[in-house]
Design a protein around this motif. Structure first.
Motif, mmCIF file in Angstrom:
data_model
loop_
_atom_site.group_PDB
_atom_site.id
_atom_site.type_symbol
_atom_site.label_atom_id
_atom_site.label_comp_id
_atom_site.label_asym_id
_atom_site.label_seq_id
_atom_site.Cartn_x
_atom_site.Cartn_y
_atom_site.Cartn_z
ATOM 1 N N ALA A 171 6.977 11.033 0.900
ATOM 2 C CA ALA A 171 6.082 9.946 1.319
ATOM 3 C C ALA A 171 5.341 9.373 0.113
ATOM 4 C CB ALA A 171 5.080 10.458 2.355
ATOM 5 N N LEU A 172 4.875 10.240 -0.760
ATOM 6 C CA LEU A 172 4.177 9.754 -1.959
ATOM 7 C C LEU A 172 5.137 8.980 -2.861
ATOM 8 C CD1 LEU A 172 1.579 9.735 -3.703
ATOM 9 C CD2 LEU A 172 2.417 11.833 -4.780
ATOM 10 N N THR B 255 3.372 3.968 5.340
ATOM 11 C CA THR B 255 2.321 3.903 4.323
ATOM 12 C C THR B 255 2.260 2.510 3.676
ATOM 13 O OG1 THR B 255 3.880 4.826 2.745
ATOM 14 C CG2 THR B 255 2.436 6.378 3.863
ATOM 15 N N PRO C 294 -0.072 11.625 -10.826
ATOM 16 C CA PRO C 294 -0.130 11.831 -9.373
ATOM 17 C C PRO C 294 1.036 12.657 -8.854
ATOM 18 C CG PRO C 294 -0.565 9.533 -9.901
ATOM 19 C CD PRO C 294 -0.143 10.185 -11.175
ATOM 20 N N CYS D 69 0.425 16.274 -9.765
ATOM 21 C CA CYS D 69 -0.626 16.821 -8.884
ATOM 22 C C CYS D 69 -0.046 17.177 -7.522
ATOM 23 C CB CYS D 69 -1.748 15.800 -8.696
ATOM 24 S SG CYS D 69 -2.942 15.790 -9.994
ATOM 25 N N SER D 70 0.732 16.253 -6.982
ATOM 26 C CA SER D 70 1.297 16.471 -5.658
ATOM 27 C C SER D 70 2.239 17.676 -5.657
ATOM 28 C CB SER D 70 2.044 15.208 -5.204
ATOM 29 O OG SER D 70 2.566 15.391 -3.914
ATOM 30 N N ILE E 46 -2.550 12.796 5.124
ATOM 31 C CA ILE E 46 -2.812 13.143 3.728
ATOM 32 C C ILE E 46 -3.061 11.877 2.907
ATOM 33 C CG2 ILE E 46 -1.810 14.241 1.679
ATOM 34 C CD1 ILE E 46 -2.569 16.212 3.888
ATOM 35 N N ASN E 47 -2.291 10.835 3.180
ATOM 36 C CA ASN E 47 -2.475 9.546 2.509
ATOM 37 C C ASN E 47 -3.889 9.010 2.741
ATOM 38 O OD1 ASN E 47 -2.530 6.820 1.820
ATOM 39 N ND2 ASN E 47 -0.693 6.273 2.912
ATOM 40 N N THR F 180 5.923 5.527 -1.490
ATOM 41 C CA THR F 180 4.731 4.679 -1.513
ATOM 42 C C THR F 180 4.422 4.205 -2.938
ATOM 43 O OG1 THR F 180 3.878 5.981 0.331
ATOM 44 C CG2 THR F 180 2.330 4.510 -0.755
ATOM 45 N N MET F 181 4.555 5.127 -3.881
ATOM 46 C CA MET F 181 4.332 4.729 -5.277
ATOM 47 C C MET F 181 5.365 3.686 -5.709
ATOM 48 S SD MET F 181 3.308 8.345 -7.095
ATOM 49 C CE MET F 181 3.146 7.610 -8.721
ATOM 50 N N TYR G 17 4.307 0.286 -4.327
ATOM 51 C CA TYR G 17 3.227 -0.381 -5.049
ATOM 52 C C TYR G 17 3.683 -0.854 -6.424
ATOM 53 C CZ TYR G 17 -0.163 1.199 -1.567
ATOM 54 O OH TYR G 17 -0.861 1.393 -0.409
#
Lengths: 490, 46
Positions: free
Chosen positions: A388-389, A274, A428, A431-432, A129-130, A392-393, A396
């Motif tokens: 996971a999102l 990720t 984001p 949305c997810s 998905i990433n 990862t966010m 970053y």
């Protein structure tokens, strides 16, 4: 960013650039070049705001097949800024989503108890998905692999073989063409998947598969795409990795042991490491993902016929062997093990669908347990996708959490940090959550409609209902499936 | 109860159309679900 640069280059018309020792030369706006920020937040770099003057350099992705890049490159040519990058990503995301949605429709239409629904959710791992949301052909390749297996299983060995609907043939052909074109490993994955599903490869089998006119046209399109892909690989050599190894050359034994030692990491990467290959989820998330997937394969091997086992062996064993051989052949040139888990996902995700199909076909699961399994897959996989999102966010925006001082809860907060996405950090996440809730409700309801006693897709191994002399299923009917939303709750 | 036979030629144009609409509606819902999930990554990545 090498893929974004290649996309910009292809959109500019420079499809076959001059080859460089590593990749190919290209001229792109200078601001599009950016580097990774090891351990640090993304704020270590400006957000592509620098001068847009063209520079010429050797891009490591410069030799890759332009098929994928031509589809996403236009926004980058028009807006060589973050705006163009995000738009290009959204185009890539839409294409992968279309393929995964087609896979879901195929599974719902042809999976006897919709047991394959859970396999689909486990096949679309967080890294898949990433990648699908990035400018990278890997995400589209994985989505195409999943769509190919989801549609080719009923088309080549299942209940749709005699009278395949046009849409099913289209999904199979489109996904196969994408698979064979987007990355140089694609032809190998398609060959493995196609071979497994066409076994036993006899003239009679081939005649049966080619009987519908739509399939014959599809094969013709696929042959043309295969030739185009082969020519590109021969001329541009995108798989050629040239570099100077900082290590002494490894002998065969060292290569073998070294390759084996990469697999603990590779199996984690199949689920999702990720960021810049530096961001891991909560460790049990990997086990929650890997154990059910492994169990699915093991049960299929246990209950499957000899032919089923050979099919699984071709897909899983062939994928692992091909990846290992490619990896070992490259390490002495580049000095590191280049294979990543996601490279194997187009076929390994498909293997999960194949395993679920085998278990259903052998009558090894009841409708009630199939429904429970699909719902369990919803409960397990979708929260991990969001996790996971989130990590990862946080990576970053805040960098990799340090061991000293020990990280606390705020270290994993995706809403804070020294860098934020252009649209902010909240959108984001919203949305997810929206997408995952919609998928969860959809799959939950579809699983409820899965137990259909009127399905006539007979189980193998039952006297009088099993394989014909060619070893393929002798099916007499089609599944009678309810439309979404009208099936009775179980 | 509406039923589908995606792999079997239907007898009437009406049933074919119903069948196609159900599949299309399902595809659209799944497309939006996967699209939002994947698109979130598109927005979040640097």
């Amino acid at each position: 960013m090498s893929h974004a640069l290649r996309a910009c280059q292809v959109a500019s018309g420079d499809i076959m650039p001059e080859l460089a020792p590593r990749g190919a030369y290209q001229s792109v706006p200078k601001n599009l070049r950016s580097e990774h920020c090891p351990l640090e937040p993304r704020a270590c770099q400006a957000d592509l705001h620098g001068p847009q003057t063209p520079i010429r350099f050797a891009n490591s992705a410069g030799r890759y097949n332009p098929f994928y890049y031509a589809m996403v490159g236009a926004p980058l040519k028009i807006w060589p800024t973050m705006k163009g990058v995000v738009l290009a990503r959204l185009i890539s995301a839409a294409r992968a989503a279309a393929l995964l949605a087609a896979a879901l429709v195929s599974v719902v239409s042809y999976s006897r108890y919709r047991f394959m629904l859970g396999a689909l959710l486990f096949g679309a791992t967080p890294i898949a998905i990433n990648m699908a949301g990035a400018i990278n052909p890997s995400g589209l390749e994985i989505a195409a692999g999943i769509a190919f297996f989801a549609s080719a299983i009923p088309l080549l060995v299942g209940s749709a073989r005699e009278h395949p609907p046009t849409w099913l043939v289209c999904v199979t052909v489109v996904s196969a063409v994408i698979l064979v074109m987007v990355r140089s490993g694609g032809p190998i994955w398609l060959a493995l998947g196609g071979l497994a599903l066409l076994l036993p490869l006899t003239p009679r089998t081939v005649r049966q598969v080619l009987r519908p006119v739509a399939v014959r046209w599809g094969v013709l399109v696929l042959v043309v795409a295969g030739i185009a892909s082969a020519l590109w690989i021969l001329i541009m050599k995108p798989g050629e990795i040239v570099g100077v190894s900082p290590f002494a050359l490894l002998n065969r034994g060292q290569l073998f042991i070294g390759e084996l030692m990469t697999w603990p990491s590779l199996t984690q990467q199949l689920v999702g490491i990720t960021g810049w290959l530096d961001t891991a989820m909560w460790p049990p998330a990997y086990q929650f993902w890997q154990y059910p997937a492994a169990a699915l394969l093991l049960v299929a091997l246990l209950v499957g016929s000899g032919l089923d086992r050979v099919r699984l062996l071709v897909v899983v064993g062939g994928t692992i062997a091909a990846a290992a051989i490619l990896d070992m052949s490259a390490v002495n040139k580049v000095g590191f093990w280049f294979a990543q888990g996601r490279y194997l996902l187009p076929t390994l995700s498909g293997a999960l669908l194949l395993a679920a199909w085998i278990i259903e076909r052998r009558g090894a699961i009841t409708a009630a347990y199939a429904r429970l399994s699909s719902r369990l897959a919803v409960v397990v996989t979708l929260p991990i996708q969001l996790h996971a999102l989130q990590v990862t966010m946080a990576r970053y925006q805040q960098g990799i959490p340090r061991s000293s001082p020990p990280p606390n809860l705020s270290s994993y907060n995706p809403l804070v940090g020294s860098w934020h996405p252009q649209v902010g950090s909240l959108l984001p996440l919203l949305c997810s959550v929206s997408g995952l809730v919609l998928l969860g409700v959809l799959c939950w309801r579809l699983a409820a409609g899965s137990a259909r006693p009127s399905v006539t897709d007979h189980a193998e191994g039952v006297p009088g209902e099993g394989s014909d002399s060619s070893g393929r299923e002798n099916l007499s009917g089609q599944p009678k499936l309810s439309a979404f939303g009208t099936a009775p709750a179980q | 109860m509406e039923s589908l036979s995606p792999g079997k030629p239907r007898k009437t144009g009406t049933s074919r159309a119903e069948n196609g609409m159900s599949l299309l509606r399902l595809w659209l819902l799944a497309f939006v679900g996967f699209g939002l999930t994947i698109g979130a990554w598109s927005l979040a990545l640097p």
